[in-house]
Each structure stands twice: as structure tokens, then as C-alpha cells.
Design a protein around this motif. Structure first.
Motif, PDB file in Angstrom:
ATOM      1  N   THR A  11     123.934 -95.786 -13.182  1.00  0.00           N
ATOM      2  CA  THR A  11     124.974 -94.759 -13.028  1.00  0.00           C
ATOM      3  C   THR A  11     126.377 -95.347 -12.887  1.00  0.00           C
ATOM      4  O   THR A  11     127.356 -94.616 -13.020  1.00  0.00           O
ATOM      5  CB  THR A  11     124.710 -93.878 -11.792  1.00  0.00           C
ATOM      6  OG1 THR A  11     124.735 -94.724 -10.635  1.00  0.00           O
ATOM      7  CG2 THR A  11     123.380 -93.156 -11.897  1.00  0.00           C
ATOM      8  N   SER A  31     124.585 -93.720 -17.546  1.00  0.00           N
ATOM      9  CA  SER A  31     125.452 -92.551 -17.361  1.00  0.00           C
ATOM     10  C   SER A  31     126.782 -93.016 -16.759  1.00  0.00           C
ATOM     11  O   SER A  31     127.466 -92.252 -16.090  1.00  0.00           O
ATOM     12  CB  SER A  31     124.778 -91.502 -16.464  1.00  0.00           C
ATOM     13  OG  SER A  31     124.633 -92.009 -15.157  1.00  0.00           O
ATOM     14  N   ILE A  36     125.361 -87.259 -15.054  1.00  0.00           N
ATOM     15  CA  ILE A  36     123.975 -87.446 -15.515  1.00  0.00           C
ATOM     16  C   ILE A  36     123.589 -86.335 -16.501  1.00  0.00           C
ATOM     17  O   ILE A  36     122.840 -86.553 -17.453  1.00  0.00           O
ATOM     18  CB  ILE A  36     123.031 -87.484 -14.293  1.00  0.00           C
ATOM     19  CG1 ILE A  36     123.266 -88.795 -13.541  1.00  0.00           C
ATOM     20  CG2 ILE A  36     121.566 -87.360 -14.690  1.00  0.00           C
ATOM     21  CD1 ILE A  36     122.576 -88.902 -12.210  1.00  0.00           C
ATOM     22  N   ALA A  50     116.269 -95.378 -11.062  1.00  0.00           N
ATOM     23  CA  ALA A  50     117.734 -95.297 -11.154  1.00  0.00           C
ATOM     24  C   ALA A  50     118.339 -96.438 -10.341  1.00  0.00           C
ATOM     25  O   ALA A  50     117.926 -96.685  -9.201  1.00  0.00           O
ATOM     26  CB  ALA A  50     118.237 -93.954 -10.639  1.00  0.00           C
ATOM     27  N   VAL A  52     121.769 -97.324  -8.741  1.00  0.00           N
ATOM     28  CA  VAL A  52     122.977 -96.544  -8.447  1.00  0.00           C
ATOM     29  C   VAL A  52     123.856 -97.268  -7.437  1.00  0.00           C
ATOM     30  O   VAL A  52     123.409 -98.151  -6.715  1.00  0.00           O
ATOM     31  CB  VAL A  52     122.604 -95.136  -7.886  1.00  0.00           C
ATOM     32  CG1 VAL A  52     121.513 -94.487  -8.719  1.00  0.00           C
ATOM     33  CG2 VAL A  52     122.181 -95.203  -6.428  1.00  0.00           C
ATOM     34  N   PHE A  56     124.605 -90.206  -4.848  1.00  0.00           N
ATOM     35  CA  PHE A  56     123.460 -89.756  -5.635  1.00  0.00           C
ATOM     36  C   PHE A  56     122.842 -88.580  -4.872  1.00  0.00           C
ATOM     37  O   PHE A  56     122.263 -88.745  -3.804  1.00  0.00           O
ATOM     38  CB  PHE A  56     122.436 -90.880  -5.841  1.00  0.00           C
ATOM     39  CG  PHE A  56     121.563 -90.651  -7.039  1.00  0.00           C
ATOM     40  CD1 PHE A  56     121.993 -90.999  -8.317  1.00  0.00           C
ATOM     41  CD2 PHE A  56     120.320 -90.065  -6.900  1.00  0.00           C
ATOM     42  CE1 PHE A  56     121.194 -90.772  -9.436  1.00  0.00           C
ATOM     43  CE2 PHE A  56     119.508 -89.831  -8.006  1.00  0.00           C
ATOM     44  CZ  PHE A  56     119.949 -90.191  -9.275  1.00  0.00           C
ATOM     45  N   ASN A  60     121.317 -84.481  -8.570  1.00  0.00           N
ATOM     46  CA  ASN A  60     121.083 -85.600  -9.505  1.00  0.00           C
ATOM     47  C   ASN A  60     119.582 -85.861  -9.626  1.00  0.00           C
ATOM     48  O   ASN A  60     119.064 -86.092 -10.717  1.00  0.00           O
ATOM     49  CB  ASN A  60     121.764 -86.885  -9.020  1.00  0.00           C
ATOM     50  CG  ASN A  60     123.281 -86.807  -9.025  1.00  0.00           C
ATOM     51  OD1 ASN A  60     123.938 -87.425  -8.204  1.00  0.00           O
ATOM     52  ND2 ASN A  60     123.846 -86.038  -9.942  1.00  0.00           N
TER      53      ASN A  60
END
Ligand code: NAP
Ligand code: 8YV
Length: 323
Positions: A11, A31, A36, A50, A52, A56, A60
Motif C-alpha cells: 500500500t 495500491s 485500494i 498486505a 502496509v 489500514f 480496507n
């Protein structure tokens, strides 16, 4: 499991080395720089992991119906809704320990800089003003300071050890008293602030600490008071801090973190008695690489059916479907 068949969403471009290794290891979707939801429904359905940094949310998570694990780049995971993840059977991991000493080093650097005006004196030299007159004698000194630490955890303790080596006294406030240290414990933050003149914040963000360092605490710290924050911006009431720095309620502040990063209020930027860093406490290449290693090790362990290396408390009981 063939990890190359596992889709992992990234992300944020948090660290180039980590991103490159993730791309070699997994089927990486990105993303970065977009929401997203900008991914197609098919792409979102493929995502099982994910990587990140920062926020978040539960929304999400709901946008990724087959998500199993959120590997957060950073020890402080207040931006990740870990409670919502636990409810959905999603594992959350963070990156403790590998950054502790680096962040503690930065905290001490920030403290000395704030008290002895190192940044401002360097500006004086670079602007060619030294031949006209020496830089002013600093009204503050580190000598004789009584240091209070809000959040005597891994980083707080590493800071305390350094502060001890500087010959200063230490007190602290946590919700629970530690049995492994002899530093003076204050069950109440205002009482800690009254007992010291230097307050170092190394506590996490999140609901339990929002605005903990408020106008009352700053007043208790007093006119020689110095506030250092390398924990989270949300722990300090920024409006109250600006007022306290302006009217002399406290003497100075050194901040690595802010309420609404990367936004820093112009009023803070204009204050001569504030030293401001752009959230760099862990930001050496080596430490960021080590944090990335932990992110990758957590994802790899999970998809190999093993327990994650560093699960966060809220999701420690989440079962691994790959085991
Ligand atoms: P840690 O080992 O979990 O320590 C956190 C400490 O804060 C614990 O001693 C805890 O004690 C205390 N605490 C938690 N909630 C509290 C509350 N409501 N009131 C008072 N004390 C509270 O975590 P760490 O590894 O030291 O990291 C600490 C934080 O530093 C991270 O969460 C992150 O926000 C920040 N950080 C910032 C940077 C940066 O770049 N500036 C880098 C790394 C970390 P009790 O549970 O007993 O209250
Ligand atoms: C990172 C941090 O800068 O670990 C943390 O909690 O705040 C820092 O080490 C951040 O997580 C990276 O975005």
C-alpha cells in the motif's frame, strides 16, 4: 507453498529494498498512491497478504475478501484497526526490537539538540553570522535535568539507559509499574510531569493515549520544561503545546512526530524554541532494511503455514489456515 502464487498487496512505498524483495518473493499488487478500491474486484479477491505502513482500516479489510495477514512496517500499529482484523480472523504483525536502539539514539540527539540549540547554532554559522558575533549562550542545559519517560517499553528503556549514562535522574509513567527497573514510578502522568523538568514521550498512539500530554501536564512540567516526542503525534495535544511554547509555560520542545503528518502547523514551524524532525527516528538505511526483513519474514512464515514472527497482541490467537 509456492510463494510466487501468493498475491500480496503493497500500500505504500515504505522502503525500496523491501519492495524489491517482496516482488521477487510474492505476486505483488500495488495500491501505492491510490485507494485500494482503484484495484479491480478480481485483483482485490486475489490478495491474501498486505504489506502496509500507516493507516489500514476495517473498510480496507472488507475490500479484500480473502485477506489473511496484514504485515505492518513499523512497531507502532495504531493506524491499523487490529481489533477489526481480529474479528475478521486476519493476522496483524509489526516490526518491534530491530529499530529500538536507532530510535533511542534519535531521541537523545533530539533532546540535546533541543536543549543546546544545535540546529539553530549551525544555521548561525552557515549564514555567515559567526564572524559578527558568537552564537548566543543557551539558556537551557542538559546538566542537572530530571527526566520523565512516558512509555517505558522497549524504546523507553533504551532511552533510559542512555539518559542514565548522561548522569541524569529518571522517572516514568506506564499504566503498569515495571518490576525489572528501580526508576521512580508515577501511576499518574501529571504527577510525573510535576516531578521532572524533561518529559520524553515513547508511548504508542491510539485511543488510550490521545491528548495525554495536555495543557495541565505541560503546566506541571513548568517553565524550564522540555518536551521530547518520538512516540506518536496524537499523544500530545498540539494546540496546547503551541500555546505552552508561546507563553513560556514550558521552555522548549523537540518533536519527531505530529498529530496530522506530514502536516506540521505553521505556528510550530515559526517557533524558535521547537526543534522539528520529519518522523526520522528509525530512518537509517540499515534499520529500515531490518524492519523490511521482519515484514517479509512474517509474510513468508504465514504462507509457509508457520506462526508469524511478531504478531500483535490483539491478533495473537488468530489461526493460520495454511498450517
Ligand atoms: P512497547 O515496548 O510496547 O512500549 C510501549 C510502552 O508504552 C509500554 O511501556 C507501555 O506500558 C506504555 N503505554 C502504552 N499505553 C500506555 C498508556 N495508555 N499510558 C501510559 N503508558 C502506556 O513499544 P516500543 O517498541 O517501545 O514502541 C513505542 C512506540 O514508539 C511505538 O508504538 C511507536 O508509536 C513509537 N515509535 C516511533 C518511531 C518514530 O519513528 N518516531 C519509531 C518507532 C516507534 P503499559 O502497557 O504498562 O502502559
Ligand atoms: C516508521 C515508526 O517511521 O515503527 C514505528 O512505529 O513510527 C517508524 O519506525 C514508520 O512506521 C514507517 O512508516
Amino acid at each position: 507453498m509456492d510463494l510466487k502464487s501468493v498475491a500480496v498487496l503493497v500500500t505504500r512505498d515504505f522502503n525500496p529494498d523491501t519492495l524489491a524483495e517482496l516482488q521477487e518473493t510474492f505476486d505483488v499488487l500495488s495500491s501505492i498512491g491510490q485507494p485500494i478500491d482503484a484495484l479491480s474486484r478480481e485483483e482485490r479477491a486475489r490478495v491474501r497478504g498486505a504489506a502496509v505502513a500507516g493507516r489500514f482500516t476495517a473498510a480496507n479489510m472488507d475490500a479484500l475478501p480473502n485477506l489473511e495477514i496484514i504485515a505492518h512496517f513499523g512497531v507502532g500499529y495504531d493506524g491499523v484497526d487490529a481489533g477489526a482484523a481480529a474479528e475478521r480472523g486476519i493476522m496483524v504483525t509489526n516490526t518491534p526490537d530491530v529499530l529500538t536502539e536507532e530510535v533511542a539514539d534519535t531521541a537523545l540527539g533530539l533532546l540535546i539538540n533541543t536543549v543546546r540549540e544545535l540546529s539553530a547554532s549551525e544555521v548561525h554559522l552557515r549564514q555567515g553570522r559567526w564572524p559578527e558575533r558568537p552564537y548566543r549562550l543557551t539558556p537551557l542545559t542538559l546538566r542537572g535535568r530530571r527526566v520523565g519517560i512516558l512509555g517505558l517499553g522497549r524504546i523507553g528503556l533504551a532511552i533510559a539507559k542512555r539518559v542514565e549514562a548522561f548522569g541524569l535522574t529518571i522517572a516514568y509513567h506506564n499504566r503498569s509499574q515495571r518490576s525489572d527497573v528501580s526508576y521512580e514510578y508515577h501511576p499518574d502522568l501529571k504527577s510525573l510531569a510535576s516531578a521532572v523538568d524533561t518529559l520524553i514521550v515513547a508511548a504508542p498512539g491510539g485511543e488510550s493515549t490521545i491528548g495525554a500530554v495536555n495543557a495541565e501536564v505541560l503546566k506541571a512540567l513548568g517553565p524550564d520544561g522540555v518536551l521530547i516526542n518520538i512516540g506518536r503525534g496524537t499523544v500530545v495535544d498540539e494546540t496546547a503545546l503551541i500555546a505552552a511554547l508561546k507563553d513560556g509555560t514550558i521552555a522548549a520542545a523537540g518533536l519527531d512526530v505530529f498529530e496530522r503528518e506530514p502536516h506540521v502547523p505553521q505556528e510550530l514551524i515559526d517557533l524558535p524554541n521547537a526543534v522539528l524532525l520529519p518522523h526520522v527516528a528509525s530512518a537509517s538505511r540499515g534499520t529500515r532494511r531490518a524492519m523490511g526483513r521482519v515484514v517479509i519474514d512474517n509474510l513468508t512464515a504465514w504462507f509457509d503455514g508457520k506462526p508469524p514472527v511478531t504478531p500483535v497482541t490483539e491478533t495473537a490467537g488468530v489461526a493460520n489456515p495454511n498450517a
